[in-house]
Each structure stands twice: as structure tokens, then as C-alpha cells.
Scaffold this motif. Structure first.
Motif, PDB file in Angstrom:
ATOM      1  N   ASN A   1       0.859  -1.175   0.000  1.00  0.00           N
ATOM      2  CA  ASN A   1       0.000   0.000   0.000  1.00  0.00           C
ATOM      3  C   ASN A   1       0.900   1.231   0.000  1.00  0.00           C
ATOM      4  O   ASN A   1       1.704   1.411   0.922  1.00  0.00           O
ATOM      5  CB  ASN A   1      -0.913  -0.013   1.229  1.00  0.00           C
TER       6      ASN A   1
ATOM      7  N   GLU B   1       0.454   4.491   0.480  1.00  0.00           N
ATOM      8  CA  GLU B   1       0.325   5.439   1.588  1.00  0.00           C
ATOM      9  C   GLU B   1       1.027   4.923   2.843  1.00  0.00           C
ATOM     10  O   GLU B   1       1.791   5.652   3.487  1.00  0.00           O
ATOM     11  CB  GLU B   1      -1.155   5.693   1.872  1.00  0.00           C
ATOM     12  N   MET B   2       0.786   3.660   3.179  1.00  0.00           N
ATOM     13  CA  MET B   2       1.427   3.083   4.368  1.00  0.00           C
ATOM     14  C   MET B   2       2.942   2.984   4.180  1.00  0.00           C
ATOM     15  O   MET B   2       3.706   3.234   5.113  1.00  0.00           O
ATOM     16  CB  MET B   2       0.838   1.702   4.670  1.00  0.00           C
TER      17      MET B   2
ATOM     18  N   ASN C   1       4.868   4.920   2.318  1.00  0.00           N
ATOM     19  CA  ASN C   1       5.444   6.261   2.446  1.00  0.00           C
ATOM     20  C   ASN C   1       5.466   6.734   3.891  1.00  0.00           C
ATOM     21  O   ASN C   1       6.410   7.401   4.314  1.00  0.00           O
ATOM     22  CB  ASN C   1       4.696   7.248   1.560  1.00  0.00           C
ATOM     23  N   LYS C   2       4.446   6.375   4.682  1.00  0.00           N
ATOM     24  CA  LYS C   2       4.442   6.736   6.098  1.00  0.00           C
ATOM     25  C   LYS C   2       5.601   6.070   6.820  1.00  0.00           C
ATOM     26  O   LYS C   2       6.267   6.685   7.647  1.00  0.00           O
ATOM     27  CB  LYS C   2       3.112   6.329   6.750  1.00  0.00           C
ATOM     28  N   ARG C   3       5.834   4.791   6.531  1.00  0.00           N
ATOM     29  CA  ARG C   3       6.952   4.075   7.168  1.00  0.00           C
ATOM     30  C   ARG C   3       8.285   4.713   6.780  1.00  0.00           C
ATOM     31  O   ARG C   3       9.180   4.843   7.600  1.00  0.00           O
ATOM     32  CB  ARG C   3       6.941   2.601   6.790  1.00  0.00           C
TER      33      ARG C   3
ATOM     34  N   GLY D   1       8.778   7.825   5.936  1.00  0.00           N
ATOM     35  CA  GLY D   1       8.848   9.132   6.579  1.00  0.00           C
ATOM     36  C   GLY D   1       9.244   9.054   8.040  1.00  0.00           C
ATOM     37  O   GLY D   1       9.789   9.991   8.608  1.00  0.00           O
ATOM     38  N   ALA D   2       8.983   7.913   8.651  1.00  0.00           N
ATOM     39  CA  ALA D   2       9.299   7.739  10.069  1.00  0.00           C
ATOM     40  C   ALA D   2      10.771   7.435  10.298  1.00  0.00           C
ATOM     41  O   ALA D   2      11.247   7.447  11.428  1.00  0.00           O
ATOM     42  CB  ALA D   2       8.448   6.605  10.657  1.00  0.00           C
ATOM     43  N   LYS D   3      11.511   7.184   9.242  1.00  0.00           N
ATOM     44  CA  LYS D   3      12.936   6.826   9.376  1.00  0.00           C
ATOM     45  C   LYS D   3      13.794   8.060   9.481  1.00  0.00           C
ATOM     46  O   LYS D   3      13.558   9.082   8.976  1.00  0.00           O
ATOM     47  CB  LYS D   3      13.388   5.985   8.190  1.00  0.00           C
TER      48      LYS D   3
END
Length: 131
Positions: A120, A122-123, A125-127, A129-131
Motif C-alpha cells: 500500500n 500510503e502506508m 510512504n508513512k513508514r 517518513g518515520a525513518k
């Protein structure tokens, strides 16, 4: 999301490439021959695999390469036409497995297996971004 709901065994795709100088091992490694580089052949195999299923994915989902087991068994010169094929041979919940081959004319120059994971966007890209 379960890939088995929309990806079926036997789905396939084909790509054709006229080998340019920038896809040769000699382009990347000085003093090496100007022949189609193994990583570039694998790239085309991965792209063909993605092409085989892309039109069947749900909006917001992509596949990413996760495994390769490839043999490069014949050299191809700059200007050669290479045809790469990919066929779905197994579908798991989030993993799609392919048989892949590459040919110059009728001569097989590579073959093997490749797997792609269903992701997915969106998910993912969120992961990232958290790095």
C-alpha cells in the motif's frame, strides 16, 4: 489486501529493448566488454513482472521486487533486440511469484524466478517518513 483476489496464475507480460551503450557492463566497469549487463537484464525482468499485474491492482497499491534468482546465460551486444517475459506462477497473500526469461531472437539469454510484494503506497510512504 489479498493478491489472490485479483492476481491469477498465468498472467503475463513482455517487454522489448534495443540494448543501448548505457545498459552494458562496459558502461559501468572500465575495460569490460560492451555487452548487456546482468543487472540491466534483471531490471527488465522485474519491469515485465510488474507490467503483468499492474493493471489488476487496486488503487493505491503497487508491487515491489523482493526476490531474484536469475541466470544470465548469453551475452548480447549493443544494438541487439532483447525480449523479456514474465508469467505469474504462484500467488500468496502479499507475494506474487514469477517465472522470467530473456531472449535475443530465439536464443535464450537469461531465465529464473522473481517475486514481488504487494504494498500500500500510503502506508509505505508513512513508514519511510518515520525513518
Amino acid at each position: 489486501m489479498d493478491a489472490r483476489d485479483f492476481v491469477k496464475i498465468g498472467m503475463s507480460a513482455e517487454r522489448t529493448l534495443v540494448v543501448p551503450p548505457e545498459r552494458t557492463v562496459g558502461h559501468f566497469v572500465p575495460d569490460m566488454p560492451m555487452v548487456y549487463a546482468t543487472p540491466m537484464m534483471i531490471l527488465e525482468m522485474e519491469m515485465a513482472s510488474g507490467d503483468a499485474v499492474r493493471g489488476h491492482l487496486q488503487p493505491g497499491w503497487i508491487t515491489v521486487g523482493t526476490e531474484v534468482d536469475i541466470r544470465h546465460i548469453g551475452a548480447s551486444l549493443v544494438g541487439s533486440t532483447v525480449r523479456t517475459t514474465a508469467k505469474v506462477v504462484a500467488v500468496e497473500r502479499r507475494v506474487i511469484r514469477f517465472e522470467v526469461e530473456a531472449f535475443e531472437g530465439e536464443r535464450k539469454i537469461g531465465d529464473g524466478r522473481h517475486a514481488r510484494g504487494l504494498v500500500n503506497v500510503e502506508m509505505f510512504n508513512k513508514r519511510l517518513g518515520a525513518k
